[in-house]
Structure formats: structure tokens, C-alpha cells
Design an enzyme around this catalytic site. Structure first.
Site, PDB file in Angstrom:
ATOM      1  N   SER A  19       0.840  -1.195   0.000  1.00  0.00           N
ATOM      2  CA  SER A  19       0.000   0.000   0.000  1.00  0.00           C
ATOM      3  C   SER A  19       0.875   1.246   0.000  1.00  0.00           C
ATOM      4  O   SER A  19       2.080   1.177   0.238  1.00  0.00           O
ATOM      5  CB  SER A  19      -0.901   0.032   1.243  1.00  0.00           C
ATOM      6  OG  SER A  19      -1.847  -1.001   1.232  1.00  0.00           O
ATOM      7  N   SER A  66      -8.104   0.799  -3.459  1.00  0.00           N
ATOM      8  CA  SER A  66      -8.146   0.712  -1.994  1.00  0.00           C
ATOM      9  C   SER A  66      -6.748   0.735  -1.398  1.00  0.00           C
ATOM     10  O   SER A  66      -6.562   1.154  -0.249  1.00  0.00           O
ATOM     11  CB  SER A  66      -8.875  -0.562  -1.559  1.00  0.00           C
ATOM     12  OG  SER A  66      -8.138  -1.718  -1.903  1.00  0.00           O
ATOM     13  N   SER A  67      -5.734   0.295  -2.166  1.00  0.00           N
ATOM     14  CA  SER A  67      -4.353   0.228  -1.672  1.00  0.00           C
ATOM     15  C   SER A  67      -3.655   1.579  -1.672  1.00  0.00           C
ATOM     16  O   SER A  67      -2.608   1.736  -1.047  1.00  0.00           O
ATOM     17  CB  SER A  67      -3.535  -0.749  -2.528  1.00  0.00           C
ATOM     18  OG  SER A  67      -4.106  -2.025  -2.530  1.00  0.00           O
ATOM     19  N   THR A  68      -4.229   2.545  -2.375  1.00  0.00           N
ATOM     20  CA  THR A  68      -3.538   3.821  -2.559  1.00  0.00           C
ATOM     21  C   THR A  68      -4.382   5.029  -2.163  1.00  0.00           C
ATOM     22  O   THR A  68      -3.969   6.165  -2.394  1.00  0.00           O
ATOM     23  CB  THR A  68      -3.101   3.973  -4.030  1.00  0.00           C
ATOM     24  OG1 THR A  68      -4.243   3.832  -4.878  1.00  0.00           O
ATOM     25  CG2 THR A  68      -2.075   2.913  -4.408  1.00  0.00           C
ATOM     26  N   CYS A 104      -4.630  -0.414   8.775  1.00  0.00           N
ATOM     27  CA  CYS A 104      -3.985  -0.870   7.543  1.00  0.00           C
ATOM     28  C   CYS A 104      -2.710  -1.596   7.948  1.00  0.00           C
ATOM     29  O   CYS A 104      -1.759  -0.975   8.430  1.00  0.00           O
ATOM     30  CB  CYS A 104      -3.650   0.282   6.604  1.00  0.00           C
ATOM     31  SG  CYS A 104      -2.712  -0.257   5.146  1.00  0.00           S
ATOM     32  N   ASN A 106      -0.518  -3.109   6.016  1.00  0.00           N
ATOM     33  CA  ASN A 106       0.611  -2.809   5.141  1.00  0.00           C
ATOM     34  C   ASN A 106       1.291  -1.509   5.549  1.00  0.00           C
ATOM     35  O   ASN A 106       2.517  -1.457   5.702  1.00  0.00           O
ATOM     36  CB  ASN A 106       0.147  -2.749   3.683  1.00  0.00           C
ATOM     37  CG  ASN A 106       0.089  -4.105   3.035  1.00  0.00           C
ATOM     38  OD1 ASN A 106       1.100  -4.780   2.895  1.00  0.00           O
ATOM     39  ND2 ASN A 106      -1.105  -4.533   2.653  1.00  0.00           N
ATOM     40  N   LYS A 278     -13.601  -7.317   6.072  1.00  0.00           N
ATOM     41  CA  LYS A 278     -13.141  -7.803   4.784  1.00  0.00           C
ATOM     42  C   LYS A 278     -13.866  -9.105   4.473  1.00  0.00           C
ATOM     43  O   LYS A 278     -14.375  -9.783   5.374  1.00  0.00           O
ATOM     44  CB  LYS A 278     -11.626  -8.050   4.802  1.00  0.00           C
ATOM     45  CG  LYS A 278     -10.786  -6.843   5.178  1.00  0.00           C
ATOM     46  CD  LYS A 278     -11.015  -5.669   4.254  1.00  0.00           C
ATOM     47  CE  LYS A 278     -10.069  -4.522   4.580  1.00  0.00           C
ATOM     48  NZ  LYS A 278     -10.403  -3.293   3.810  1.00  0.00           N
ATOM     49  N   SER A 309     -11.138  -5.697  -0.837  1.00  0.00           N
ATOM     50  CA  SER A 309     -10.996  -4.501  -0.023  1.00  0.00           C
ATOM     51  C   SER A 309     -11.689  -3.343  -0.718  1.00  0.00           C
ATOM     52  O   SER A 309     -11.461  -3.106  -1.909  1.00  0.00           O
ATOM     53  CB  SER A 309      -9.514  -4.173   0.189  1.00  0.00           C
ATOM     54  OG  SER A 309      -9.363  -2.999   0.960  1.00  0.00           O
ATOM     55  N   HIS A 314      -8.348  -7.431  -4.011  1.00  0.00           N
ATOM     56  CA  HIS A 314      -7.049  -6.817  -3.746  1.00  0.00           C
ATOM     57  C   HIS A 314      -5.992  -7.430  -4.661  1.00  0.00           C
ATOM     58  O   HIS A 314      -6.041  -8.620  -4.965  1.00  0.00           O
ATOM     59  CB  HIS A 314      -6.672  -7.043  -2.279  1.00  0.00           C
ATOM     60  CG  HIS A 314      -5.579  -6.162  -1.779  1.00  0.00           C
ATOM     61  ND1 HIS A 314      -4.244  -6.462  -1.973  1.00  0.00           N
ATOM     62  CD2 HIS A 314      -5.608  -4.995  -1.086  1.00  0.00           C
ATOM     63  CE1 HIS A 314      -3.507  -5.515  -1.413  1.00  0.00           C
ATOM     64  NE2 HIS A 314      -4.311  -4.614  -0.871  1.00  0.00           N
ATOM     65  N   MET A 318      -4.124  -7.625   1.945  1.00  0.00           N
ATOM     66  CA  MET A 318      -4.075  -6.620   2.987  1.00  0.00           C
ATOM     67  C   MET A 318      -3.307  -7.189   4.180  1.00  0.00           C
ATOM     68  O   MET A 318      -3.480  -8.361   4.533  1.00  0.00           O
ATOM     69  CB  MET A 318      -5.489  -6.237   3.426  1.00  0.00           C
ATOM     70  CG  MET A 318      -6.367  -5.731   2.287  1.00  0.00           C
ATOM     71  SD  MET A 318      -7.094  -7.063   1.305  1.00  0.00           S
ATOM     72  CE  MET A 318      -8.434  -7.576   2.361  1.00  0.00           C
TER      73      MET A 318
END
Length: 396
Positions: A19, A66-68, A104, A106, A278, A309, A314, A318
Site C-alpha cells: 500500500s 483501496s491500496s492507494t 492498515c 501494510n 473484509k 478490499s 485486492h 491486505m
């Protein structure tokens, strides 16, 4: 016509695990955003560039996934025995909404390096070469994370040869210990197994009756069997994210799982709680080709896991869901442990869309229930950019 000028706020743009997000020191935020509330949410929405009907985040720091679409606020810890308080905000892409309901995992890997580099750690504790142990209080979930951060020449070591599937380049390894990761009685969603069962029968309208493991460890997670919903567990992102019916099905499973876990009272509330729980599906080991083109062999892994996510599959896994996987794998009888061969595992390596990941957990039976003392995994982190982020002065 008058125009409100932009203001600039010190910020660091960092990758942590798979992430990345915008990091702030609490004291650097505009005064109105230094406390929880509408002003803080509006400020972070404008930083990321949400809500964006184009789903691109062109006018902000987000990456439209969702990761960024993530933000972090760090402060000196008010908790005895801890170095920093870490607050995580998951910013919705298409809605004016910041979800504060979970961590989070990550970005947890970046908190220790950030704390050291930004003056939160006593310089006397930082060796010329070695490791600094940073104790982090995760404010969202009220848990301790211990980060082991490598130091070289008196500075945080960021480059190295540790490879993490889902991250393009190698970097320095940061070991994380998620202490006592399971929920406790009285917390939202109740205990580690909110229903008291390792496996539940979950009735999902339009889907049917599903076997599900509902666990609150790392992050509340709903696990189902891949085969029960028509999948193999080897799927990559396009197979799910390009199928609106599949995404709707997973959201329905997530919503009814959330209600069964006691996280929401009515199924409609799930739309306002996007970050948690999740939903993930598991399967026994099988060979597949990861998104990078890397071949993953069945013998390389203990099981397959795919997780969603913020409504999408994903691209990797996650970090908090990995904690849930490791915890569930350590407890015989859960769907995760059954997919991994039916026994308790002190550590598992699971296959995800980008490759594999190893996570361990220490579990024991106590007074007829299960206790998990910690979950352990390795990630990496790196500063991508630092300076100031700018937003219009009337944005919040």
C-alpha cells in the site's frame, strides 16, 4: 471575484507493504483537522482527491484503488510503554467518506521508519547500525504493533534485498509483530469469534447458505470457501473486478457477515462501513500464474486466499487480513485451517494474486476458548516523496 489560495501542509508520501499513503504529523495538520470530525475528514478527502466520479484521483494524491487511497496521522503516544500513536484513515474513492473503523496492516510497516525519521524516537536509541524496536499504538483498533526497523549509518535503512510479492522492487525488511491481535469482549463485534463458532452457517440472500468463518483478528474478516461460490481460489483481479455480478455478490456476503458479527445492526449500514469487515475466499493449494507472470506451484503454498478490499479484489493481500489468515490457520477447525490441510499451523504461506506471503501466529486454548498472543510477518517500507501537500484553503 476573490479566490481562496491554497495552503501547504508538511507531509510524506510513503509505501508500506503493498500500500501507499500520505503521512502527517498530528501537530502539522491545520488546527481544525487536529481533532476528529468533519473538518479532518474533508481535509483528507481533498488531499486524496475524493470523491471522484471519474474514479481516477487526478486532482489529488490518491491512486484510485483501496491500496492507494490511504492517509495516516502520527503523534507522540499518550499510551504508556509506546512510542507513537498511529491513526489510519481509509478514504473512499467515489463517496465523501473516510472510514476509521480498522487498521492498515501494510502501512503499519511504514510507521516505525516514519517515526524514526520524523523525530518521534529519542536519538539515543538509534544505533549507527542495527535495529530499532518501535512500539506503536494502533488507535483505530486499540492494539499494539511492534516494528523492528533496520538502521544503517544512523539512518533508517530503506534499500535492501527483501522481496515482497506485489511490490516491484526489493527493499529492506521490516519485521512486524501484531500483539494480541484478536478482538476482546466488549469491543465492536465482540470476541475473536463473535458468534462463538469456528464455522457458521451464513444465509446470504441470492447466494444461499454458506459455511463461513467469522473472525475478528487483525481486522474483522468473513472467510468462505471458494468452491461454495463458484471459484477455484486461483483467480486474479480481472476475473472478479470485471464482473459486476460477482462484486455485488461479495458485497452482499460482506454485509450479511458484518451483521452476523455484530458490527452493524442493519444490512444497509454496510455501505457506510466500507473498510470493515473484509471478505475473503479460501481453497486448498493449487498451481497458478500470478499477476506478474510468476508461476506459483501447489507445493510452494499451504492454501490459496483471495480477499476484497473496498469492494474490489485486492491485487495482493491486505496486511490486516494476513493477520486474520495467520490467526485462523493457527486454530484447527476454521475454514482457513481446513483449506490448509485441517491442522493447526504456527505459520502458513498462502497464495494471493501477486504471489505468496508467509504469516505466523501463536495460538493456544485457554478456558475453553482460543487466545492468540501475536501474529508475525515481514513487510518493507520506503519514502517516495516528502515536502508539502497543498489543498485549497476552503476545502475543509
Amino acid at each position: 471575484m476573490t479566490h481562496v489560495p491554497q495552503i501547504k501542509i508538511p507531509a510524506v508520501y510513503m509505501r508500506g507493504g503493498t500500500s501507499k499513503g500520505v503521512f502527517f504529523r498530528l501537530q502539522d495538520l491545520p488546527e481544525a483537522a487536529q481533532v476528529p470530525g468533519e473538518a479532518r475528514d474533508n481535509f483528507l478527502l481533498r488531499v486524496i482527491g475524493s470523491p471522484d466520479p471519474y474514479a481516477k484521483h487526478i486532482d489529488g494524491m490518491g491512486g484510485a484503488t483501496s491500496s492507494t487511497s490511504k492517509t495516516v496521522i502520527v503523534a507522540p503516544s499518550s499510551r504508556p510503554g509506546h512510542d507513537v500513536d498511529y491513526l489510519f484513515g481509509q478514504v473512499a474513492i467515489d463517496k465523501p467518506f473516510v472510514d476509521w473503523s480498522g487498521n492498515c496492516g501494510n502501512l503499519s510497516a511504514a510507521i516505525g521508519p516514519y517515526a524514526i525519521a520524523n523525530g518521534f524516537i529519542d536519538p539515543a536509541r538509534i544505533p549507527d547500525n542495527g535495529t530499532v524496536v518501535v512500539r506503536i499504538w494502533q488507535v483505530n483498533i486499540g492494539k499494539t504493533i511492534v516494528a523492528h526497523v533496520p538502521i544503517a549509518d544512523g539512518q533508517v535503512q530503506e534499500t535492501g534485498d527483501f522481496e515482497l510479492d506485489g511490490v516491484t522492487f526489493p527493499a529492506a525488511e521490516v519485521q512486524l509483530e501484531f500483539m494480541d491481535p484478536a478482538a476482546e469482549e466488549g469491543e465492536g463485534g465482540g470476541a475473536m469469534f463473535p458468534t462463538g463458532n469456528l464455522v457458521d452457517d451464513l444465509e446470504v440472500p441470492g447466494v444461499g447458505m454458506l459455511k463461513a468463518t467469522l473472525i475478528n483478528a487483525g481486522i474483522p474478516t468473513v472467510f468462505v470457501n471458494a468452491a461454495d461460490i463458484g471459484y477455484t481460489g486461483t483467480e486474479l483481479q480481472d476475473a472478479i473486478n470485471g464482473d459486476p455480478k460477482a462484486l455485488a455478490m461479495f458485497e452482499t456476503i460482506r454485509a450479511y457477515g458484518a451483521m452476523r458479527m455484530g458490527l452493524i445492526a442493519h444490512v444497509e449500514e454496510a455501505a457506510r462501513r466500507q473498510h470493515t469487515p473484509k471478505v475473503a475466499f479460501v481453497a486448498p493449494p493449487a498451481a497458478y500464474t500470478a499477476s506478474s507472470g510468476k508461476q506459483v506451484e501447489a507445493g510452494d503454498i499451504d492454501l490459496l486466499v483471495r480477499a476484497l478490499s473496498m469492494g474490489k479484489l485486492h491485487h495482493a493481500m491486505m496486511g490486516t487480513a494476513a493477520v486474520a489468515i495467520g490467526t485462523a490457520a493457527a486454530i484447527p477447525g476454521t475454514l482457513v485451517s481446513l483449506a490448509a490441510g485441517g491442522r493447526a499451523h504456527e505459520a502458513v504461506r498462502f497464495g494471493h494474486p501477486s504471489g505468496t506471503l508467509r504469516v505466523g501466529a501463536e495460538a493456544r486454548q485457554e478456558d475453553g476458548g482460543w487466545v492468540v498472543t501475536k501474529a508475525v510477518m515481514s513487510r518493507s517500507a520506503r519514502v517516495l516523496m516528502e515536502g508539502w501537500v497543498r489543498v485549497p484553503g476552503d476545502a475543509f
